[in-house]
Scaffold this motif. Sequence first.
Motif, mmCIF file in Angstrom:
data_model
loop_
_atom_site.group_PDB
_atom_site.id
_atom_site.type_symbol
_atom_site.label_atom_id
_atom_site.label_comp_id
_atom_site.label_asym_id
_atom_site.label_seq_id
_atom_site.Cartn_x
_atom_site.Cartn_y
_atom_site.Cartn_z
ATOM 1 N N ASP A 1 0.824 -1.213 0.000
ATOM 2 C CA ASP A 1 0.000 0.000 0.000
ATOM 3 C C ASP A 1 0.858 1.262 0.000
ATOM 4 O OD1 ASP A 1 1.047 -0.190 2.498
ATOM 5 O OD2 ASP A 1 -0.830 0.160 3.571
ATOM 6 N N GLY A 2 2.179 1.076 -0.171
ATOM 7 C CA GLY A 2 3.044 2.243 -0.268
ATOM 8 C C GLY A 2 3.536 2.767 1.062
ATOM 9 N N ARG A 3 3.219 2.073 2.142
ATOM 10 C CA ARG A 3 3.780 2.493 3.425
ATOM 11 C C ARG A 3 5.018 1.663 3.715
ATOM 12 N NH1 ARG A 3 -1.621 1.997 6.845
ATOM 13 N NH2 ARG A 3 -0.514 2.871 8.628
ATOM 14 N N VAL A 4 5.990 2.284 4.369
ATOM 15 C CA VAL A 4 7.214 1.551 4.690
ATOM 16 C C VAL A 4 7.096 0.909 6.071
ATOM 17 C CG1 VAL A 4 8.730 2.885 3.192
ATOM 18 C CG2 VAL A 4 8.331 3.659 5.555
ATOM 19 N N LEU A 5 7.796 -0.216 6.205
ATOM 20 C CA LEU A 5 7.791 -0.955 7.463
ATOM 21 C C LEU A 5 9.238 -1.163 7.896
ATOM 22 C CD1 LEU A 5 5.962 -2.683 9.490
ATOM 23 C CD2 LEU A 5 6.635 -4.650 8.101
ATOM 24 N N GLN A 6 9.559 -0.717 9.087
ATOM 25 C CA GLN A 6 10.918 -0.907 9.625
ATOM 26 C C GLN A 6 11.067 -2.360 10.068
ATOM 27 O OE1 GLN A 6 12.754 2.046 12.386
ATOM 28 N NE2 GLN A 6 12.702 0.397 13.886
ATOM 29 N N ILE A 7 12.076 -3.067 9.513
ATOM 30 C CA ILE A 7 12.210 -4.483 9.829
ATOM 31 C C ILE A 7 13.486 -4.833 10.593
ATOM 32 C CG2 ILE A 7 10.660 -5.421 8.061
ATOM 33 C CD1 ILE A 7 12.996 -5.671 6.187
ATOM 34 N N ALA A 8 14.439 -3.911 10.642
ATOM 35 C CA ALA A 8 15.661 -4.162 11.426
ATOM 36 C C ALA A 8 16.314 -2.835 11.761
ATOM 37 C CB ALA A 8 16.640 -5.040 10.639
ATOM 38 N N THR A 9 16.968 -2.780 12.901
ATOM 39 C CA THR A 9 17.685 -1.559 13.280
ATOM 40 C C THR A 9 19.055 -1.936 13.842
ATOM 41 O OG1 THR A 9 16.740 -1.654 15.500
ATOM 42 C CG2 THR A 9 15.630 -0.220 13.927
ATOM 43 N N GLU B 1 21.188 17.550 2.715
ATOM 44 C CA GLU B 1 20.988 16.098 2.667
ATOM 45 C C GLU B 1 20.065 15.720 1.510
ATOM 46 O OE1 GLU B 1 22.322 13.918 4.748
ATOM 47 O OE2 GLU B 1 22.780 15.014 6.605
ATOM 48 N N VAL B 2 20.196 14.469 1.075
ATOM 49 C CA VAL B 2 19.162 13.859 0.233
ATOM 50 C C VAL B 2 18.387 12.934 1.165
ATOM 51 C CG1 VAL B 2 18.672 12.412 -1.755
ATOM 52 C CG2 VAL B 2 20.670 13.938 -1.770
ATOM 53 N N ALA B 3 17.146 13.289 1.428
ATOM 54 C CA ALA B 3 16.359 12.516 2.392
ATOM 55 C C ALA B 3 15.248 11.759 1.682
ATOM 56 C CB ALA B 3 15.774 13.436 3.454
ATOM 57 N N TYR B 4 14.779 10.689 2.326
ATOM 58 C CA TYR B 4 13.692 9.864 1.778
ATOM 59 C C TYR B 4 12.479 10.011 2.682
ATOM 60 C CZ TYR B 4 17.034 7.914 -1.467
ATOM 61 O OH TYR B 4 17.960 7.781 -2.468
ATOM 62 N N VAL B 5 11.342 10.268 2.048
ATOM 63 C CA VAL B 5 10.118 10.536 2.803
ATOM 64 C C VAL B 5 9.038 9.538 2.389
ATOM 65 C CG1 VAL B 5 8.323 12.234 3.298
ATOM 66 C CG2 VAL B 5 10.692 12.985 2.976
ATOM 67 N N ALA B 6 8.369 8.966 3.360
ATOM 68 C CA ALA B 6 7.301 7.998 3.050
ATOM 69 C C ALA B 6 6.353 7.906 4.225
ATOM 70 C CB ALA B 6 7.903 6.630 2.762
ATOM 71 N N ARG B 7 5.195 7.353 3.967
ATOM 72 C CA ARG B 7 4.301 7.027 5.081
ATOM 73 C C ARG B 7 4.772 5.728 5.707
ATOM 74 N NH1 ARG B 7 -1.389 9.295 2.647
ATOM 75 N NH2 ARG B 7 -0.829 11.460 3.079
ATOM 76 N N GLN B 8 4.549 5.590 6.977
ATOM 77 C CA GLN B 8 5.088 4.413 7.655
ATOM 78 C C GLN B 8 4.002 3.618 8.391
ATOM 79 O OE1 GLN B 8 7.512 4.848 11.105
ATOM 80 N NE2 GLN B 8 6.151 6.300 12.085
ATOM 81 N N TYR B 9 4.340 2.364 8.660
ATOM 82 C CA TYR B 9 3.519 1.544 9.547
ATOM 83 C C TYR B 9 3.918 1.790 10.974
ATOM 84 C CZ TYR B 9 0.494 -1.010 6.553
ATOM 85 O OH TYR B 9 -0.535 -1.328 5.719
#
Lengths: 475, 475
Positions: free
Chosen positions: A214-222, A467-475
């Motif tokens: 659905d176009g949202r990003v999900l953080q899977i590891a840190t 900076e070059v930053a990345y923007v997205a909707r998140q879970y």
Amino acid sequence: MVVSNFSDWYNNIMKEAELVDLRYGVKGFIVIRPWAMFILKKMYQIYEEELHNVGHMPVHFPAVIPESYLKKEEEHVAGFEGEVFWISKAGFNELEERLALRPTSETAMYPMYALWTQGKKDLPIKLYQSGTVWRYETKATKPLMRGREFLWIEAHCAFATKEGAENQVMEDVETTNKVISSSFGIPFLFFRRPDWDKFAGADYTCAADTLMPDGRVLQIATTHLLGQNFSKPFEVKFMDDDGEEKYVWQTSYGPGMNRILAALISIFGDEKGLVIPWHLSPVQAVIVPIFKEESKESIMAYSREVEKLLKNKGIRVMLDKSDETPGFKFNKWEQKGVPIRIEIGKREEENRSVTVVERYDRSKRTLPLDTIGEIEKVANEMFEKMKEDAKKRLEESIVEANTLEDMENAVKEGKIARVPFCSLSLEGKECYEKIKEKVKAEVRGRLLSKKEEARGNCIVCGKEAGEVAYVARQY
Amino acid sequence: MVVSNFSDWYNNIMKEAELVDLRYGVKGFIVIRPWAMFILKKMYQIYEEELHNVGHMPVHFPAVIPESYLKKEEEHVAGFEGEVFWISKAGFNELEERLALRPTSETAMYPMYALWTQGKKDLPIKLYQSGTVWRYETKATKPLMRGREFLWIEAHCAFATKEGAENQVMEDVETTNKVISSSFGIPFLFFRRPDWDKFAGADYTCAADTLMPDGRVLQIATTHLLGQNFSKPFEVKFMDDDGEEKYVWQTSYGPGMNRILAALISIFGDEKGLVIPWHLSPVQAVIVPIFKEESKESIMAYSREVEKLLKNKGIRVMLDKSDETPGFKFNKWEQKGVPIRIEIGKREEENRSVTVVERYDRSKRTLPLDTIGEIEKVANEMFEKMKEDAKKRLEESIVEANTLEDMENAVKEGKIARVPFCSLSLEGKECYEKIKEKVKAEVRGRLLSKKEEARGNCIVCGKEAGEVAYVARQY
């Protein structure tokens, strides 16, 4: 995956493929059912093997943390105290000190690291623990993506030098690539997070985001460079060669196993259900016999022969002997994501062959019985295709945006916007908050994989972009 | 193992071989260090594979159980409520209902079993969970043997008939034989426990006891016929073929993984330290180079060649490059229990051979480099010897006793007494209590492996004996 309503699809597949059960009696806690748990176990096994390969060893720390331990690092406790489950009674007794159910294990482990670290020879420490943590999550929960109990691995390292710790962060990135991307097939972008979005108590945080359908990003590891922020309050120090006592440099790394499963399900799934990679699937090949009453006996006998043959090759095979129709069986096992279906009818029995159907693109082929071992190759090629397609989808979802409006449009379409941004240190926080408010999106950070030269002006404040930053909707 | 003071030996090896650390800040909770945790992980993997082989699947249930669930089965809650850790607060909020940290998972799982069981086609259910449980133990704790947090597997099954459940109990016994006895090499006696010593809520309990070197027995696995005692309060029922709604028949099975490790350590250990079976050891072969300054370079080069060769064969090998003396290294790795030591000196280098020393009996042999793969065979034969010896020791520890005095003497000498006993149902409890008081020993039950004909009179009350019972001191 392309489905019209991802959220409905996701909730539906959780139930229909018997992955989880949401009816457990405590809010935010779910039951992980056998089909999903088997996949998770395989994932754990692969992850742990890779951690062993790069020199980690397993360890077990208690699930309970004394309140006094938890409160030793100020920023850390401030970040977690609203999320802690507290134990204050045992049997019929009040405990002298409250115990926290671990929300993460830094404060459980580091008092021990202090005892274990005397001289330089005790370093580096590279230990991991596989298990569960608990957080009293107040955001809306979503099965496997956000809950009050989650399954992860946490790896905690200590080094004599800052350089050692920084190299560890990069090794963690590499491990993530090897396991989540190469072995599980899940593509992601690894970001250095903005300073306002780092782990409570860390110098900085890097995190892997995958893109959900659905176009949202999900953080899977840190992975976090903890620096000396914990080693000082916990007194993790060593006698260096120069005779001086020094504090160690630390990192902590955590792949979120149930989130990785959520990503696997979502990225490879389609309108028919799951598609599980061969090496992770509880059932790798399902045999569906197709017969009329008069041919039943001989076709079943031949099917059992094929089943035995595959079992002897170490393949997790299942012969569906139930009374359902072949069509029902096709649908059922497609929904469950079994990567290879083997159809056996009159023709196959007579020719001593099998018809092999790939789950991913439903392509069919006939294999003579004596080369049936090739289904493993077929399945692996199918998995390579799945991986490639998923990677391409992620790459294609990144779009340039040089104005706030372009960014908003991109994010609304489920894209990840690549934007010029003033700063990812705390100076940039105000610009981030405007994005958050206006676009309901997050600044995920800058790419770790390549150095990108900033050009133009910050899309929010108009100052020269740093900076070059990345923007997205998140879970 | 034969050591003069087992308890000292055990406490000492925990520390010296870096197996556990008792200095964690919560009483009764310990840290399991890498050397021990690696072995536990291998054990889990083997156990889980065997459970899959006999049709179990993994599952994950939450670690917290609502108080209302826990209290549904009266006997069960009476047995456990003194041992439960209670969570009543989360973040800054009081919870509406208290949560128990699971002491065992019957009451977490069975409300779900009720939802999953509609018709006969949903049965049997055969699920297991690997993980941790917590009990507020009030007896003295002993590392890996008794603590407030322990690692186990619990397998919970449900059947349409009593016979199905009874067969499951026997399958659990068989699984225990295959894994703990054949694969881990730990001998045990499987007993049907007396009725006064069954699991809270069970119809009956069977349990495997192994013998520790000081003559006390340690319970390492249990399987319970739960009958319909849980299915009734939890309403786990199904529509049978005859159109009647019936309650399922249940079993639960639990090998205690840290106790199995405690047994492995104790049974195979000797005055020099641990002896770890080849397939479970973190390091399977350690290479100790022996050189003078002038031969160092060539011997180290040859040692690295041998290391690489073994690594390529998939063997967990370690070349000890530290600056310590060979003697120090021999002692260190013997204490850690590495099954195979490879000594490489001038002679070995010149002959392109290695000297292989078995940890168990320290026998030596020379192998030419091109047959070095044979160390696996050597190690397996060594393990077979270890197994046999341990089994013999257990068998020899069983002695006949026909009077209370004989029994007391046997138990004091660290033997298991085989005695005529009136009854293992509640009628016999008074006789048991006299044994307990006078001899400080436990009636462990009657053997499952063979039917033994009772003869003579109960050694306590003198009534005609109805059972052949086994009596021993326990951990």
